[in-house]
Write a protein that holds these residues in place. Structure first.
Motif, PDB file in Angstrom:
ATOM      1  N   GLU A  56       0.826  -1.210   0.000  1.00 27.67           N
ATOM      2  CA  GLU A  56       0.000   0.000   0.000  1.00 27.67           C
ATOM      3  C   GLU A  56       0.861   1.262   0.000  1.00 27.67           C
ATOM      4  N   LYS A  57       1.969   1.213   0.725  1.00 30.24           N
ATOM      5  CA  LYS A  57       2.861   2.385   0.740  1.00 30.24           C
ATOM      6  C   LYS A  57       3.580   2.521  -0.605  1.00 30.24           C
ATOM      7  N   GLU A  60       1.656   4.352  -3.218  1.00 33.27           N
ATOM      8  CA  GLU A  60       1.617   5.819  -3.135  1.00 33.27           C
ATOM      9  C   GLU A  60       2.769   6.438  -3.919  1.00 33.27           C
ATOM     10  N   ARG A  61       3.763   5.633  -4.209  1.00 36.85           N
ATOM     11  CA  ARG A  61       4.936   6.104  -4.944  1.00 36.85           C
ATOM     12  C   ARG A  61       4.775   5.860  -6.437  1.00 36.85           C
ATOM     13  N   GLU A 305     -12.708   9.781  -4.676  1.00 39.17           N
ATOM     14  CA  GLU A 305     -12.495   8.471  -4.077  1.00 39.17           C
ATOM     15  C   GLU A 305     -13.182   7.414  -4.922  1.00 39.17           C
ATOM     16  N   TYR A 320      -9.538   0.485  -2.836  1.00 45.62           N
ATOM     17  CA  TYR A 320     -10.043   1.800  -2.428  1.00 45.62           C
ATOM     18  C   TYR A 320      -8.966   2.826  -2.734  1.00 45.62           C
ATOM     19  N   ILE A 322      -7.872   6.816  -3.028  1.00 49.51           N
ATOM     20  CA  ILE A 322      -8.130   8.240  -2.800  1.00 49.51           C
ATOM     21  C   ILE A 322      -7.168   8.985  -3.710  1.00 49.51           C
ATOM     22  N   TYR A 330      -3.208   9.053  -3.651  1.00 51.90           N
ATOM     23  CA  TYR A 330      -2.851   9.631  -2.351  1.00 51.90           C
ATOM     24  C   TYR A 330      -2.836   8.530  -1.304  1.00 51.90           C
ATOM     25  N   ARG A 331      -3.817   7.645  -1.406  1.00 53.28           N
ATOM     26  CA  ARG A 331      -3.874   6.497  -0.509  1.00 53.28           C
ATOM     27  C   ARG A 331      -4.533   5.390  -1.280  1.00 53.28           C
ATOM     28  N   LYS A 333      -5.887   1.434  -0.625  1.00 55.02           N
ATOM     29  CA  LYS A 333      -6.085   0.357   0.349  1.00 55.02           C
ATOM     30  C   LYS A 333      -6.609  -0.869  -0.375  1.00 55.02           C
TER      31      LYS A 333
ATOM     32  N   ALA B  56     -17.654  13.412  -5.676  1.00 48.74           N
ATOM     33  CA  ALA B  56     -16.468  12.646  -6.057  1.00 48.74           C
ATOM     34  C   ALA B  56     -16.383  11.297  -5.366  1.00 48.74           C
ATOM     35  N   SER B  57     -17.521  10.629  -5.226  1.00 50.04           N
ATOM     36  CA  SER B  57     -17.512   9.286  -4.655  1.00 50.04           C
ATOM     37  C   SER B  57     -18.776   8.591  -5.125  1.00 50.04           C
ATOM     38  N   GLN B  58     -18.708   7.281  -5.321  1.00 50.40           N
ATOM     39  CA  GLN B  58     -19.926   6.601  -5.773  1.00 50.40           C
ATOM     40  C   GLN B  58     -20.883   6.298  -4.625  1.00 50.40           C
ATOM     41  N   SER B  91     -10.335   1.446   6.575  1.00 52.95           N
ATOM     42  CA  SER B  91      -9.004   1.907   6.186  1.00 52.95           C
ATOM     43  C   SER B  91      -8.593   3.109   7.004  1.00 52.95           C
ATOM     44  N   LEU B 173       2.727   4.198   7.454  1.00 52.88           N
ATOM     45  CA  LEU B 173       1.860   4.705   6.403  1.00 52.88           C
ATOM     46  C   LEU B 173       1.450   6.161   6.610  1.00 52.88           C
ATOM     47  N   LYS B 175       2.060  10.098   6.359  1.00 56.81           N
ATOM     48  CA  LYS B 175       2.772  10.831   5.314  1.00 56.81           C
ATOM     49  C   LYS B 175       4.080  11.414   5.830  1.00 56.81           C
ATOM     50  N   ILE B 184      11.492   2.160   1.378  1.00 53.63           N
ATOM     51  CA  ILE B 184      10.660   2.598   0.266  1.00 53.63           C
ATOM     52  C   ILE B 184      11.161   3.972  -0.129  1.00 53.63           C
ATOM     53  N   LYS B 186      11.167   7.343  -1.768  1.00 50.08           N
ATOM     54  CA  LYS B 186      10.101   8.204  -2.302  1.00 50.08           C
ATOM     55  C   LYS B 186      10.615   8.933  -3.529  1.00 50.08           C
TER      56      LYS B 186
END
Lengths: 373, 186
Positions: A56-57, A60-61, A305, A320, A322, A330-331, A333, B56-58, B91, B173, B175, B184, B186
């Protein structure tokens, strides 16, 4: 009656043992900390993280095209369906309509993936409860599917065949012929599976009435896939939220109400028949056309989303996303089916014996990279 | 149930005292507008503190204050109209300034879906109510969120790290996590 149970001077004591991370029945690096009293299980505590890669991280990259490749490494037995989930999420977000040809091919390969995964499961299920020969029969049939995949996209397991917008390559000219050959072959083999394992008295005694999960608990534990359907909880994503070409085919949702290990076994065998039926309905009618629509080289999702559900061989996979409108999420999941299914292990294994736990774990069908992500 | 009527019935559980007489008029959309726009802070549970959004979401999104979370969730599960018995995704999200948790709910009877969001601006010691006595599945998911985001859950039976080792420093996780060994890049 032996003397120890009568004599109050002898008391049993609870103690803890590790099952795994190298135990063959855990099918990967899962460590279960068992609290037991003699042979009776008092508590099962999973210890996770041996192969956590923080997908998941990493997502984001990465760009959206790259993320598809990471999803292979989650549930490697449903790799194509995982790829499809991310592609569908991205396509829905971009409001991109993929050609009919792509939808049909995705569904056929998805169902082949399911059969291949269930073949492996059936093989190791038998092996876990002491019937070694099932492993060879399961792998023999699975090999035919892997050969088809290899000819289609070059990979046997981690396929990476889907890309946002369609498929990486068109199908091989032999594809239809070989799939039909496999379907005809496999139809004669499922009855063989039944004769070999399903009707075996020892197998039935090991599985019937073991590890009973009620429907209410299945829902509350977030169970999905064959585990939930064996408890009578109708949850097939292919029925309720059809994707790709699944709204064009008719199939029965495999349901059982007993909720025990044998019911979970039967649901998967029923699913094999249903998957074959889905493939048969589609294989002769693959529409002509493009195998891919052009997307921008850099895919940027609109701000918002997005959620996409698919049914993998293990249950409901959710993606999921975002997005903040950039080229990376951005995220992101992944709601993995194995993670939720694992959480109910303690609930249904307590009170049983260690041997029962092995049978229960076999029918929950855990794939550890799917849980650890 | 459609998103509109879902929103209507949820906001009707938490009446706003000042506008109660308006609820008699049958203009449903009018009530919804009021519940969205009225931002009077007062009474502890009150639909003006719930933020509804479908942008902006279903799904229909509800943003709820941390102190209202548990009561709202319990009602969402037990009320016959909503009956959200299936928590299919939980989440953790680092929203930048705030940390939050997003709950995806589905009803196995009505087959409608809903997203509940809760945010806390306390990054040092974030604390939210646990929902694992409402949905058993939350126990594992909340441990995962604790592991990666450091959000603590009140009344959780076994809140400890799930994937990482006990002596892990920080919450990966987030930011602002400093990845000192460049696992990881970036």
């Amino acid at each position: 009656m032996d003397s120890t149970t009568k004599n109050s001077n002898f008391k049993t004591e609870e103690y803890q043992i590790n099952m795994g991370p190298q135990h063959p029945a855990t099918h990967g690096v899962l460590n279960l900390l068992l609290t037991i009293d003699g042979e009776i299980i008092k508590k099962v505590e999973p210890d996770l993280g041996y192969i956590h890669r923080s997908i998941e991280k990493m997502c984001e990259r990465d760009s959206y095209q790259q993320i598809v490749h990471l999803t292979d490494r989650m549930d490697y037995l449903s790799s194509n369906i995982n790829n499809e989930a991310v592609c569908l999420a991205v396509e829905n977000a971009l409001e991109l309509e993929v050609p009919e040809r792509v939808k049909v091919i995705r569904t056929i390969i998805g169902e082949l993936t399911r059969i291949s995964s269930h073949c492996l499961w059936w093989g190791v299920m038998g092996m876990d409860v002491g019937a070694l020969s099932t492993f060879f029969y399961g792998f023999r049939d699975r090999e035919m599917i892997n050969d088809i995949f290899e000819e289609t996209c070059g990979a046997r397991l981690t396929m990476n065949y889907n890309v946002p917008g369609g498929l990486m390559l068109d199908i091989h000219p032999n594809f239809v012929k070989r799939v039909k050959k496999f379907v005809a072959h496999f139809k004669t083999k499922i009855p063989e599976y039944d004769r070999l394992l399903t009707q075996n008295v020892i197998f039935q005694k090991r599985t019937k009435g073991v590890g009973i999960l009620t429907k209410e608990d299945a829902i509350s534990f977030g169970a999905s896939g064959p585990v939930a359907r064996a408890s009578g909880y109708s949850c097939d994503v292919r029925k309720y939220h059809p994707y790709s070409a699944l709204d064009k085919v008719s199939f029965k949702e495999s349901l059982k109400t007993e909720g025990d290990t044998f019911a979970r076994y039967q649901v998967r065998i029923m699913e094999l028949w249903e998957s074959l039926s889905i493939i048969e309905q589609l294989i002769d009618n693959i529409p002509e056309g493009e195998h891919r629509v052009k997307t921008n080289a850099v895919i940027k999702l609109p701000k918002g989303e997005f959620y996409q559900k698919v049914e993998t061989a293990r249950g409901e996979l959710g993606v999921y996303i975002i997005s903040k409108g950039t080229k990376n999420p951005y995220r992101l999941k992944f709601r993995s089916p194995g993670f939720s299914n694992l959480s109910l292990l303690n609930h249904i294994a307590v009170g049983g014996k260690i041997g029962d736990l092995v049978a229960i774990m076999a029918t929950i069908d855990l794939v550890i990279p799917d849980i650890d992500r | 149930m459609t998103n509109g009527s879902l929103q209507h019935s949820i906001s009707s559980w938490f009446p706003i005292p000042e506008v109660e007489e308006l609820a008699d008029s049958k203009e449903q959309h009018e009530i919804n507008e009021i519940s969205e726009e009225n931002i009077e802070p007062a009474i502890p549970i009150n639909s003006s503190l719930l933020e509804f959004s479908q942008e902006a979401s279903q799904f229909l999104n509800i943003t709820v204050q941390p102190e209202q979370l548990y009561d709202l969730m319990r009602l969402l599960k037990t009320n016959d109209q909503t009956h959200f018995d299936y928590l299919f995704c939980l989440s953790g999200v680092d929203f930048g300034e705030e940390l939050g948790v997003v709950y995806h709910l589905e009803s196995t009877i009505h087959r409608h879906m809903l997203v509940v969001k809760v945010k806390t601006s306390d990054r040092e010691n974030p604390m939210l109510d646990s929902v694992c006595d409402i949905w058993y599945t939350a126990e594992f998911h909340e441990r995962e969120v604790f592991d990666f985001f450091g959000i603590k859950f009140k009344n959780h039976p076994n809140l400890k790290r799930l994937f990482l080792t006990e002596d892990w420093d920080g919450f990966p996780l987030r930011k602002d996590y400093e990845d000192t060994i460049n696992m990881i890049v970036k």
